[in-house]
Design a protein around this motif. Structure first.
Motif, PDB file in Angstrom:
ATOM      1  N   CYS A 131       7.368  -2.763  -1.258  1.00 52.37           N
ATOM      2  CA  CYS A 131       7.622  -3.492   0.185  1.00 52.37           C
ATOM      3  C   CYS A 131       7.895  -2.403   1.345  1.00 52.37           C
ATOM      4  O   CYS A 131       7.411  -2.857   2.387  1.00 52.37           O
ATOM      5  CB  CYS A 131       8.416  -4.489   0.200  1.00 52.37           C
ATOM      6  N   CYS A 168      14.432  -3.288  -6.323  1.00 53.39           N
ATOM      7  CA  CYS A 168      14.432  -3.299  -4.822  1.00 53.39           C
ATOM      8  C   CYS A 168      15.256  -4.513  -4.429  1.00 53.39           C
ATOM      9  O   CYS A 168      15.002  -5.572  -4.997  1.00 53.39           O
ATOM     10  CB  CYS A 168      12.958  -3.338  -4.415  1.00 53.39           C
ATOM     11  N   CYS A 203      11.037   1.561  -1.024  1.00 47.31           N
ATOM     12  CA  CYS A 203      10.383   0.741  -1.932  1.00 47.31           C
ATOM     13  C   CYS A 203       8.925   0.863  -2.065  1.00 47.31           C
ATOM     14  O   CYS A 203       8.429   0.955  -1.108  1.00 47.31           O
ATOM     15  CB  CYS A 203      10.825  -0.767  -1.922  1.00 47.31           C
ATOM     16  N   CYS A 211      12.384  -7.228  -2.503  1.00 48.99           N
ATOM     17  CA  CYS A 211      11.359  -7.701  -3.383  1.00 48.99           C
ATOM     18  C   CYS A 211      11.231  -7.870  -4.679  1.00 48.99           C
ATOM     19  O   CYS A 211      10.455  -8.568  -5.300  1.00 48.99           O
ATOM     20  CB  CYS A 211       9.888  -7.018  -2.834  1.00 48.99           C
TER      21      CYS A 211
HETATM   22 ZN   LIG Z   1      10.657  -3.922  -2.273  1.00 46.48          ZN
END
Ligand SMILES: [Zn+2]
Ligand SMILES: [Zn+2]
Length: 165
Positions: free
Chosen positions: A141, A152, A138, A155
């Motif tokens: 994050c 994702c 990601c 997050c």
């Molecule tokens: Zn993420």
């Protein structure tokens, strides 16, 4: 993944314990259980081949179950899971539930880093040895993305098309 290669995951000590257990169990049957089974139709009166087969083959189930425990121990170790905890669960949870849970819940096998050939655990997007990007991660994050994700899962960041795994 060949069967013989998987067998090599089983630690040597597990094989030693398994075959010692087999020998002890077979000796108990041969020298104690069979001679004690007197009376009509008792094992004492079976033909030699039948008595031998019973004493040598029945204890094989012990070898099989110890091999499975050993496999779980070695396999958990190479997948970066907790080998002691999983082996104890496999041994002590009744009805083989610990064994079944292990095969359902085990992490994927580590993959080899294309840059330095270190084995990288499935949960890491980057190689801990050389830092190469091994799996899609990601941009927000940094955690490992799973196939098919558009956002994702950790997050919630929407993934640009070129960064989707
Ligand atoms: Zn993420
Ligand atoms: Zn690397």
């Amino acid at each position: 993944m060949s069967f013989t290669r998987e067998l090599r995951v089983i630690p040597r000590i597990a094989w030693i314990v398994a075959w010692l257990g087999w020998a002890g169990f077979a000796a108990t049957l041969w020298f104690a259980a069979i001679p004690d089974d007197t009376g009509p139709g008792g094992m004492v009166n079976w033909p030699l081949a039948g008595r031998l087969a019973f004493a040598l083959l029945l204890p094989l189930f012990l070898v099989g179950i110890i091999a499975v425990w050993g496999y779980i121990c070695g396999d958990a170790k190479r997948r970066g899971m907790r080998p002691v905890m999983w082996t104890l669960l496999a041994i002590f949870v009744p009805y083989a539930i610990g064994i079944i849970l292990y095969f359902i819940l085990r992490d994927p096998l580590p993959t080899e880093c294309p840059a330095c050939h270190t084995l990288v655990l499935a949960r890491f997007p980057f190689c801990p040895h050389c830092g190469a990007n091994v799996r899609a991660s990601c941009p927000q994050c940094g955690r490992t993305l799973e196939p098919g994700w558009v956002n994702c899962g950790y997050c919630g960041t929407r993934l640009p098309a070129h960064q989707r795994p």
